[in-house]
Design an enzyme around this catalytic site. Structure first.
Site, PDB file in Angstrom:
ATOM      1  N   HIS A 261      11.689 102.012  82.418  1.00  0.00           N
ATOM      2  CA  HIS A 261      10.275 101.118  82.512  1.00  0.00           C
ATOM      3  C   HIS A 261      10.227 100.604  81.078  1.00  0.00           C
ATOM      4  O   HIS A 261      10.686 101.281  80.102  1.00  0.00           O
ATOM      5  CB  HIS A 261       9.239 101.934  83.066  1.00  0.00           C
ATOM      6  CG  HIS A 261       8.140 100.978  83.278  1.00  0.00           C
ATOM      7  ND1 HIS A 261       7.133 100.377  82.161  1.00  0.00           N
ATOM      8  CD2 HIS A 261       7.597 100.387  84.405  1.00  0.00           C
ATOM      9  CE1 HIS A 261       6.150  99.713  82.891  1.00  0.00           C
ATOM     10  NE2 HIS A 261       6.534  99.622  84.302  1.00  0.00           N
ATOM     11  N   GLU A 319       8.740 102.070  91.826  1.00  0.00           N
ATOM     12  CA  GLU A 319       9.445 101.407  92.914  1.00  0.00           C
ATOM     13  C   GLU A 319      10.007 102.470  93.720  1.00  0.00           C
ATOM     14  O   GLU A 319      10.346 102.360  94.801  1.00  0.00           O
ATOM     15  CB  GLU A 319      10.428 100.404  92.453  1.00  0.00           C
ATOM     16  CG  GLU A 319       9.860  99.369  91.724  1.00  0.00           C
ATOM     17  CD  GLU A 319       9.313  98.350  92.261  1.00  0.00           C
ATOM     18  OE1 GLU A 319       8.415  98.888  93.151  1.00  0.00           O
ATOM     19  OE2 GLU A 319       9.011  97.100  92.067  1.00  0.00           O
TER      20      GLU A 319
HETATM   21  N1  ACO Z   1      19.895 102.519  85.203  1.00  0.00           N
HETATM   22  C1  ACO Z   1      20.625 102.554  84.209  1.00  0.00           C
HETATM   23  N2  ACO Z   1      20.453 102.451  82.939  1.00  0.00           N
HETATM   24  C2  ACO Z   1      19.296 101.855  82.641  1.00  0.00           C
HETATM   25  C3  ACO Z   1      18.314 101.773  83.387  1.00  0.00           C
HETATM   26  C4  ACO Z   1      18.428 101.902  84.775  1.00  0.00           C
HETATM   27  N3  ACO Z   1      17.694 102.014  85.628  1.00  0.00           N
HETATM   28  N4  ACO Z   1      17.025 101.192  82.930  1.00  0.00           N
HETATM   29  C5  ACO Z   1      17.503 101.009  81.624  1.00  0.00           C
HETATM   30  N5  ACO Z   1      18.926 101.314  81.396  1.00  0.00           N
HETATM   31  C6  ACO Z   1      19.531 101.418  80.259  1.00  0.00           C
HETATM   32  C7  ACO Z   1      19.860  99.868  79.830  1.00  0.00           C
HETATM   33  O1  ACO Z   1      21.235  99.361  80.386  1.00  0.00           O
HETATM   34  C8  ACO Z   1      20.062  99.903  78.287  1.00  0.00           C
HETATM   35  O2  ACO Z   1      21.205 100.552  77.916  1.00  0.00           O
HETATM   36  P1  ACO Z   1      22.054 100.285  76.682  1.00  0.00           P
HETATM   37  O3  ACO Z   1      20.929 100.473  75.454  1.00  0.00           O
HETATM   38  O4  ACO Z   1      23.152 101.121  76.777  1.00  0.00           O
HETATM   39  O5  ACO Z   1      22.464  98.933  76.526  1.00  0.00           O
HETATM   40  C9  ACO Z   1      18.796 101.095  78.156  1.00  0.00           C
HETATM   41  O6  ACO Z   1      18.764 101.817  79.159  1.00  0.00           O
HETATM   42  C10 ACO Z   1      17.484 100.395  77.569  1.00  0.00           C
HETATM   43  O7  ACO Z   1      16.986  99.485  78.692  1.00  0.00           O
HETATM   44  P2  ACO Z   1      16.295  98.185  78.236  1.00  0.00           P
HETATM   45  O8  ACO Z   1      16.926  97.228  79.152  1.00  0.00           O
HETATM   46  O9  ACO Z   1      16.169  97.929  77.025  1.00  0.00           O
HETATM   47  O10 ACO Z   1      14.957  98.749  79.156  1.00  0.00           O
HETATM   48  P3  ACO Z   1      13.899  97.487  79.547  1.00  0.00           P
HETATM   49  O11 ACO Z   1      12.943  97.856  79.041  1.00  0.00           O
HETATM   50  O12 ACO Z   1      14.318  96.016  79.030  1.00  0.00           O
HETATM   51  O13 ACO Z   1      14.185  97.611  81.085  1.00  0.00           O
HETATM   52  C11 ACO Z   1      13.967  97.870  83.517  1.00  0.00           C
HETATM   53  C12 ACO Z   1      13.242  97.814  81.817  1.00  0.00           C
HETATM   54  C13 ACO Z   1      14.086  96.392  83.484  1.00  0.00           C
HETATM   55  C14 ACO Z   1      12.650  98.229  84.333  1.00  0.00           C
HETATM   56  C15 ACO Z   1      15.036  98.836  83.398  1.00  0.00           C
HETATM   57  O14 ACO Z   1      14.639 100.122  83.256  1.00  0.00           O
HETATM   58  C16 ACO Z   1      15.602  98.349  84.883  1.00  0.00           C
HETATM   59  O15 ACO Z   1      16.587  97.779  85.019  1.00  0.00           O
HETATM   60  N6  ACO Z   1      15.485  99.444  85.803  1.00  0.00           N
HETATM   61  C17 ACO Z   1      15.841  99.389  87.021  1.00  0.00           C
HETATM   62  C18 ACO Z   1      15.032  98.148  87.786  1.00  0.00           C
HETATM   63  C19 ACO Z   1      13.706  98.706  88.496  1.00  0.00           C
HETATM   64  O16 ACO Z   1      13.444  99.814  88.865  1.00  0.00           O
HETATM   65  N7  ACO Z   1      12.712  97.846  88.457  1.00  0.00           N
HETATM   66  C20 ACO Z   1      11.456  98.089  88.639  1.00  0.00           C
HETATM   67  C21 ACO Z   1      10.764  98.072  87.379  1.00  0.00           C
HETATM   68  S1  ACO Z   1       8.932  98.671  87.932  1.00  0.00           S
HETATM   69  C22 ACO Z   1       8.027  97.263  87.831  1.00  0.00           C
HETATM   70  O17 ACO Z   1       8.245  96.323  87.305  1.00  0.00           O
HETATM   71  C23 ACO Z   1       7.097  97.164  89.061  1.00  0.00           C
END
Ligand code: ACO
Length: 382
Positions: A261, A319
């Site tokens: 998140h 989610e």
């Molecule tokens: N699985 C694997 N790796 C992940 C995940 C995940 N679910 N989430 C983040 N990471 C990784 C990223 O790839 C990144 O790795 P890196 O630094 O090696 O490139 C690192 O963790 C940091 O991630 P960010 O992209 O900076 O995190 P951000 O805050 O932008 O993303 C998000 C948040 C979009 C929710 C992300 O965690 C994600 O894509 N999760 C999966 C989708 C999801 O569950 N969405 C629902 C969110 S809840 C809502 O909106 C109601």
């Protein structure tokens, strides 16, 4: 050139003051209009929730009765909206696209309160009342079923399930859905809420703001994750498959849906509320094996995310348990995000009211990184 560096993704940028909700990402706390989500979501009726978010106080009994009546009598959607849904169903578009198209038709027939009625927020009530009717109608049309007319004697959550299935749900099912839509009703300045505020800040109208917000919510990085999260649990199938499956996904660089998140660096408190609701539901009438499998997938995923992304503190988000709970309630995964919108639309509208009161156009700046002083080249000389 300016020295200012853009804040990619606007992380940490404060763009509004609000009384609607507060997200404490490090403490794992969500406050909704003064209440901790754990206190509020399992106790409030959805009608109380709407009243609370729009008036910043709980209604008294007579106010609640009047408000609930006003909401219930607005549930029927215009004929033109049904026609749009039929066209969308013929083309089998995703439910969120159908909701976006249908929501934009709501400005054709907004209800004007009669002089004897003193109903603030009448247009917003129309929108909230009709979102579940749109979603249920779309699903029935897509499945070639006759529409089920809304019933005024059922509350918002029970009536939604009734319009979807044609059967009046038991008290536990209705309560579980109500807890769900309460827990997702608002969540700080997330992408869809920000979209709604930007649109209304131009002195545009509520329907336009809501349609834009639906578009923002649709994306898999925002509200579109629960169906893939459930698909993942089904694809894993058994507890012993969880680790190899999740490891392989992480090795391929995939994101695990339902985890991570932007704000929460601990477990999303809504996940905890929904985990309790899911546990109560699955222990009494759901598929207990699926519930146990989901718990195992969750703990394995959190462990592996720490191994593959050390220090990122990727935890379960709302989610994951949304998927489990809504599936248990019999909702098809195609409707998960649209059901999220049935709850969140109330928060979008609450933010619209705040933004309207503020009456200040939202207009950030960008840093230009392109060329300057280019010379025009005639078409035949390029
Ligand atoms: N699985 C694997 N790796 C992940 C995940 C995940 N679910 N989430 C983040 N990471 C990784 C990223 O790839 C990144 O790795 P890196 O630094 O090696 O490139 C690192 O963790 C940091 O991630 P960010 O992209 O900076 O995190 P951000 O805050 O932008 O993303 C998000 C948040 C979009 C929710 C992300 O965690 C994600 O894509 N999760 C999966 C989708 C999801 O569950 N969405 C629902 C969110 S809840 C809502 O909106 C109601």
């Amino acid at each position: 050139m300016s020295e200012t560096k853009p804040q990619s993704g606007l992380d940490g940028v404060v763009a509004a003051e609000t009384r609607v909700s507060d997200v404490d990402g490090l403490g794992g706390k969500l406050t909704i209009a003064g209440f901790a989500v754990e206190e509020f979501a399992p106790n409030a009726t959805f009608e109380e929730t709407v009243y609370l978010l729009w008036n910043d106080r709980l209604p008294e009994a007579a106010e609640l009765a009047e408000f609930s009546r006003a909401l219930a009598e607005r549930r029927t959607i215009p004929e033109i909206t049904v026609e749009v849904l039929k066209a969308a169903a013929d083309r089998r578009v995703p439910a969120m696209d159908a909701l976006r198209m249908a929501a934009s038709t709501l400005s054709l027939e907004t209800s004007v309160p009669s002089e004897s009625e003193d109903i603030p927020h009448a247009e917003a009530l129309d929108i909230v009342a009709q979102f579940p009717t749109i979603v249920a109608a779309y699903w029935r049309l897509r499945n070639g079923e006759k529409l089920v007319a809304p019933r005024r004697d059922l509350n918002h959550a029970a009536n939604f399930l009734y319009m979807l299935t044609g059967e009046v749900p038991g008290a536990q099912r209705a309560r579980s859905l109500e807890t769900y839509i309460n827990s997702v009703v608002d969540h700080g300045l997330n992408a869809s809420t920000f979209t709604a505020r930007v649109i209304i800040s131009t002195q545009s109208d509520l329907v336009s703001a809501i349609v834009g917000a639906v578009g923002a919510l649709k994306g898999p990085l925002h509200g579109g994750a629960p169906a893939p999260a459930l698909d993942m649990v089904f694809a894993i199938g058994t507890e012993e498959h969880a680790e190899p499956y999740l490891r392989a996904a992480l090795e391929r660089g995939e994101r695990l849906m339902g985890f991570g998140h932007r704000i929460y660096k601990v477990r999303d408190p809504r996940a905890s509320v929904l985990a309790v609701a899911a546990e109560q539901f699955y222990l009494s009438e759901g598929d207990r094996k699926l519930y146990d499998l989901a718990l195992h997938v969750e703990s394995t995923a959190v462990r592996l995310l720490e191994e593959y992304k050390p220090g990122r503190r990727l935890q379960t988000n709302v989610e994951f348990y949304t998927a489990l709970l809504l599936h248990g309630l019999g909702l098809p995964s195609d409707l998960f995000t649209a059901t999220f919108a049935v709850g969140r639309v109330v928060g979008w509208l609450a933010h619209c009211f705040e933004q309207k009161n503020l009456n200040r156009l939202i207009r950030p700046q960008s840093v230009y990184v392109g060329d300057r002083d280019r010379k025009w080249i005639a078409l035949d000389q390029r």
